[in-house]
Scaffold this motif. Structure first.
Motif, PDB file in Angstrom:
ATOM      1  N   ALA A 152      -7.959  -6.635  15.934  1.00 58.32           N
ATOM      2  CA  ALA A 152      -7.430  -5.356  16.406  1.00 58.32           C
ATOM      3  C   ALA A 152      -6.684  -4.617  15.304  1.00 58.32           C
ATOM      4  O   ALA A 152      -6.682  -3.377  15.259  1.00 58.32           O
ATOM      5  CB  ALA A 152      -6.510  -5.589  17.605  1.00 58.32           C
ATOM      6  N   ALA A 153      -6.038  -5.367  14.387  1.00 57.70           N
ATOM      7  CA  ALA A 153      -5.316  -4.747  13.279  1.00 57.70           C
ATOM      8  C   ALA A 153      -6.234  -4.309  12.145  1.00 57.70           C
ATOM      9  O   ALA A 153      -5.784  -3.668  11.195  1.00 57.70           O
ATOM     10  CB  ALA A 153      -4.274  -5.721  12.736  1.00 57.70           C
ATOM     11  N   ARG A 154      -7.516  -4.682  12.229  1.00 57.24           N
ATOM     12  CA  ARG A 154      -8.530  -4.288  11.238  1.00 57.24           C
ATOM     13  C   ARG A 154      -8.180  -4.821   9.841  1.00 57.24           C
ATOM     14  O   ARG A 154      -8.355  -4.132   8.840  1.00 57.24           O
ATOM     15  CB  ARG A 154      -8.710  -2.768  11.207  1.00 57.24           C
ATOM     16  N   ARG A 155      -7.701  -6.024   9.790  1.00 53.12           N
ATOM     17  CA  ARG A 155      -7.388  -6.694   8.528  1.00 53.12           C
ATOM     18  C   ARG A 155      -8.435  -7.773   8.295  1.00 53.12           C
ATOM     19  O   ARG A 155      -8.443  -8.820   8.932  1.00 53.12           O
ATOM     20  CB  ARG A 155      -5.995  -7.311   8.569  1.00 53.12           C
ATOM     21  N   ARG A 167       0.573  -2.700  11.924  1.00 48.05           N
ATOM     22  CA  ARG A 167       1.402  -3.596  11.112  1.00 48.05           C
ATOM     23  C   ARG A 167       2.054  -4.657  12.002  1.00 48.05           C
ATOM     24  O   ARG A 167       2.088  -5.832  11.666  1.00 48.05           O
ATOM     25  CB  ARG A 167       2.467  -2.783  10.375  1.00 48.05           C
ATOM     26  N   VAL A 168       2.584  -4.228  13.140  1.00 47.19           N
ATOM     27  CA  VAL A 168       3.187  -5.179  14.074  1.00 47.19           C
ATOM     28  C   VAL A 168       2.142  -6.170  14.580  1.00 47.19           C
ATOM     29  O   VAL A 168       2.392  -7.386  14.681  1.00 47.19           O
ATOM     30  CB  VAL A 168       3.837  -4.430  15.245  1.00 47.19           C
ATOM     31  N   THR A 169       0.939  -5.682  14.872  1.00 45.71           N
ATOM     32  CA  THR A 169      -0.132  -6.558  15.357  1.00 45.71           C
ATOM     33  C   THR A 169      -0.511  -7.596  14.315  1.00 45.71           C
ATOM     34  O   THR A 169      -0.715  -8.777  14.619  1.00 45.71           O
ATOM     35  CB  THR A 169      -1.361  -5.711  15.736  1.00 45.71           C
ATOM     36  N   ALA A 170      -0.600  -7.161  13.046  1.00 43.61           N
ATOM     37  CA  ALA A 170      -0.954  -8.081  11.971  1.00 43.61           C
ATOM     38  C   ALA A 170       0.125  -9.149  11.781  1.00 43.61           C
ATOM     39  O   ALA A 170      -0.177 -10.339  11.585  1.00 43.61           O
ATOM     40  CB  ALA A 170      -1.180  -7.312  10.673  1.00 43.61           C
ATOM     41  N   TRP A 171       1.388  -8.727  11.829  1.00 44.97           N
ATOM     42  CA  TRP A 171       2.472  -9.702  11.703  1.00 44.97           C
ATOM     43  C   TRP A 171       2.445 -10.703  12.854  1.00 44.97           C
ATOM     44  O   TRP A 171       2.648 -11.905  12.645  1.00 44.97           O
ATOM     45  CB  TRP A 171       3.813  -8.980  11.670  1.00 44.97           C
TER      46      TRP A 171
END
Length: 338
Positions: free
Chosen positions: A81-84, A28-32
């Motif tokens: 890396a966040a797989r989004r 979640r932090v990576t995606a943000w």
């Protein structure tokens, strides 16, 4: 009494697709972080594609456009890396738009016409409140230009240049002033029709007789697009645009434009007068000229030589000790009538 067993009806509709798994705290932090990194590149690349300088902070950040591929590329890595998948797709689009907008400009297709009437060497230099006067004097002696456009040339700078080149560049048009206000245009050719574009900093101009042809000369030095004065920056660039559009004849505009080819207000000047940027013609449109001092490396080209009815033989960028700008040296051929 017998019990009657009834079966629950079985739904024949297909099962809903599996949603993306919920983000782990680390993801979640990576995606943000990826999303935040995309904001500025998306905004600036979008304004570049839409051909607008908008408002602060867009004009200032447009100067960094090629460098914005770095946060856009990092955002793509973080989104992966966040797989989004959706975020990764957006990151690909933003990185592609930023990279496409940052590709060095290809030389414009200019078909030479007429015979070359004269070879003209031009130097445009901002000497930063006169501090680069001595270095510019040495450069002019070494390079032997026929036209020199000097911004931020105070009275001491003016007196030094006029005295040093009284023989080689005896004709001049000047705006007297201290600090950034003073400017001077030195010429080996006779000058007439002195004029000045109204601006906070001096922008003198004149008409030169070169090989029997009247050539309009104009020094450019509009205000920089600082927060709070972007409207003034646009207005003064608009004054240069009006000058470029006033007469379709041979024209040479040079100086510190405080704008790059990523700024819509600068491109409007090129469009208004059928002008070409000499650096672009020489394949050097991304060579930075500012800042030559301070903690950051030079990252933007804001010093230009613009020409109409000239062809470009070459462009060089010269370091001027004491100034935060590189000088632009352009070798040109004045062409005969169409």
């Amino acid at each position: 009494m017998d019990r009657v067993l009834t079966a629950e009806p079985v739904s024949s509709s297909p099962a809903p697709p599996n949603p993306e798994p919920p983000l782990r705290p680390r993801h979640r932090v990576t995606a943000w972080a990826a999303g935040l990194l995309l904001v500025v590149p998306a905004l600036i690349a979008g304004c570049r594609i839409l051909d607008t300088d908008a408002i602060t902070p867009v004009p200032q950040l447009l100067s960094f456009l090629p460098w914005l591929t770095v946060p856009a590329g990092l955002a793509l890595l973080l989104a992966g890396a966040a797989r989004r998948r959706a975020l990764t797709f957006v990151a690909v689009l933003v990185l592609g738009a930023t990279a496409w907008s940052s590709v060095p400009y290809m030389p414009q297709a200019v078909i030479p016409y007429g015979l070359p009437l004269a070879q003209v060497r031009v130097i445009a230099s901002n000497v930063e409140f006169g501090q680069g006067t001595q270095a510019l004097t040495e450069t002019v002696r070494r390079e032997h230009p026929q036209l020199v456009f000097v911004s931020e040339c105070d009275r001491a700078c003016r007196d030094t240049l006029v005295t040093a080149f009284a023989t080689d560049l005896p004709h001049y048009a000047t705006v007297d002033g201290e600090g950034s206000v003073g400017s001077i245009l030195l010429s080996a050719y006779p000058l007439r029709d002195w004029r000045m574009i109204p601006a906070a900093m001096g922008m003198p101009g004149a008409t030169a007789d070169i090989a029997g042809v009247a050539v309009r000369l104009q020094l450019a030095h509009p205000l920089p697009p600082l927060p709070g004065q972007v409207h003034l920056w646009k207005r003064e660039l608009g004054g240069i645009e009006d000058f470029a559009a006033a007469d379709p004849g041979p024209t040479l505009i040079a100086g510190d434009f405080n704008a790059s080819q990523d700024h819509a207000a600068f491109r409007a000047i090129l469009d208004a007068g059928r002008l070409q940027d000499a650096s672009r013609q020489a394949g050097s449109s991304r060579t930075p000229t500012w800042p030559m001092e301070g903690p950051l490396p030079p990252y933007v080209q804001i010093d230009h030589v613009l020409v109409s009815d000239f062809t470009v033989r070459g462009v060089r960028f010269l370091d001027i000790a004491g100034s935060d700008h590189r000088a632009v040296l352009a070798d040109l051929d004045l062409r005969g009538p169409r």
